[in-house]
Design a protein around this motif. Structure first.
Motif, PDB file in Angstrom:
ATOM      1  N   ARG A  51       0.817  -1.224   0.000  1.00 47.31           N
ATOM      2  CA  ARG A  51       0.000   0.000   0.000  1.00 47.31           C
ATOM      3  C   ARG A  51       0.844   1.265   0.000  1.00 47.31           C
ATOM      4  N   VAL A  53       3.005   4.576  -1.383  1.00 48.31           N
ATOM      5  CA  VAL A  53       2.675   5.705  -2.246  1.00 48.31           C
ATOM      6  C   VAL A  53       3.976   6.313  -2.753  1.00 48.31           C
ATOM      7  N   PRO A  71      -0.385   5.640  -6.101  1.00 45.46           N
ATOM      8  CA  PRO A  71      -0.146   4.352  -5.435  1.00 45.46           C
ATOM      9  C   PRO A  71       1.073   3.657  -6.030  1.00 45.46           C
TER      10      PRO A  71
END
Length: 434
Positions: A51, A53, A71
């Motif tokens: 997850r 970024v 992402p």
């Protein structure tokens, strides 16, 4: 290409502001420190499978569509051969300080707005007789000698300089001479202007307003419906009339905060508490470094369905000690979480500073902590702290001394080790202490 040429000899009457923006800063520093990475796509950010970024992408990666805040999983699909790194913040901060020193050589009126961006007032006067464009060119040359590059916007206001700095990257120099502000701004899309978000853009488009020139002449009722009391300010910006001064002081903010996204959902009280306690410790250390203490404590959670809730509580007295925060935060966890719920993000913030102090912008705005305070949950039960607040205050200051001397990773609490392996590895774009 620059909006105006970089002719130094054209007269510059009145104020002159530079916005110096370091190009793909984190990635550029990594390429500087790793010669084999130069000319290759480099991404600084979190793990694609956790997850993460994107924090910063080199220009070689941007060719593939990789952008900041994307992402990491999407970035990996777009550029599977990119070089990934979580980042080296001590190195970035040291480089940033060196570059800010270059700017201070040119003018004491420096306003650093992030680790890689700063305004500089270089208005010609009796003391400073050099042309603003010549100063900008010298800054670019000196920054390049350090091994990175910057893009600079030159204008009569902060608004103009900021927009101009984005026009020509990397290592661009865009100059908007006095008297040409409206010509420069008018054709630009409304979203170019700071303060125009997605919702405002949609509302403006519905009324046939798509450029800054059209926004400057839009009906007052429309602008007030969108921005309320700030409508006149937004119109002035579109006309190039915003003359907010460059301030050598940091702007006051409403909160000091920290947040983390877990690579795998947090499903037990103990795992959530470990994450919350770790964020509380980070916030408390930042408070102590800024010599601040706050009266209001806030906790935010984002769940696996991406919904978000938050609560806030008043402290008996201003505090900068995580051991005073933790017992109350544990009560607040019980208000936001019940067994069976999966949590993907936790954030802690402290607000309500007694003195008119200045700190860097928080990692999330205080508005995120809207008053969802509906009273103490009937089943909330405070978890007794392992260390009382007075002893914890001494312990915190002792660890501060160690970290100040040997670095942030010199000493860890057990809770931090528990959390360490469940983070996304995302690099923060604007670390709290640059």
């Amino acid at each position: 290409m620059p909006f105006e040429g970089t002719n130094q000899h054209r007269p510059w009457p009145g104020p002159a502001v530079l916005l110096v923006d370091l190009d793909a800063f984190f990635a550029s520093v990594e390429q500087l420190d790793h010669p084999a990475w130069r000319g290759k796509p480099v991404i600084v950010g979190g793990d694609p499978d956790k997850r993460g970024v994107v924090s910063t992408a080199s220009y070689e990666a941007r060719v593939y569509g990789v952008r900041s805040a994307m992402p990491a999983a999407t970035a990996k699909q777009l550029c599977p051969h990119a070089i990934w790194t979580h980042g080296h913040f001590d190195r970035y901060k040291a480089m940033s300080r060196a570059i800010m020193g270059i700017l201070l050589d040119e003018s004491p009126l420096l306003q650093q707005v992030s680790i890689d961006e700063a305004f500089l007032d270089v208005s010609p006067n009796a003391v400073n007789t050099e042309h603003p464009v010549a100063i900008a060119q010298r800054i670019q040359s000196r920054v390049k000698e350090l091994g990175v590059t910057c893009s600079i916007g030159v204008g009569t206001s902060k608004t103009i300089a900021k927009i101009a700095s984005d026009m020509d990257k990397p290592q661009g120099l865009t100059v908007v001479y006095p008297g040409r502000e409206r010509d420069f701004l008018s054709p630009l899309p409304v979203r170019t202007m700071s303060g125009v978000g997605a919702r405002a853009e949609e509302m403006l488009h519905r009324h046939g307003v798509s450029t800054l020139g059209e926004m400057a002449s839009a009906p007052e009722r429309l602008l007030k419906a969108i921005w309320g009391k700030n409508a006149d300010m937004m119109r002035s910006r579109c006309l190039g009339l915003d003359m907010t001064p460059v301030s050598a002081e940091s702007d006051p903010v409403k909160s000091v905060s920290s947040e983390m996204t877990a690579s795998s959902d947090l499903r037990s009280f103990d795992s959530i508490a470990a994450a919350v306690d770790t964020m509380a410790a980070k916030v408390a250390r930042r408070l102590r470094k800024k010599e601040l203490a706050g009266r209001t404590l806030a906790l935010r959670m984002r769940y696996s369905d991406r919904s978000t809730r938050s609560v806030q509580r008043k402290l008996p007295r201003p505090e900068d000690n995580e051991f005073a925060f933790i017992p109350l935060l544990h009560e607040m966890i019980d208000e936001l979480w019940k067994p069976g719920m999966a949590v993907r993000l936790v954030g802690v913030a402290v607000t309500g500073f007694e003195e008119d102090e200045h700190v860097q912008g928080s990692l999330f705005d205080s508005e995120d902590f809207a008053a969802e305070d509906k009273g103490k949950h009937p089943h909330a039960e405070a978890k007794p702290p392992a260390i009382d607040a007075d002893h914890g205050r001494k312990l915190s200051r002792a660890t501060d001394i160690v970290k100040d001397r040997f670095g942030e990773s010199a000493v860890f609490y057990g809770r931090e080790l528990q959390v360490k392996d469940n983070t996304t590895g995302t690099a923060a774009k604007n670390p709290a202490d640059y």
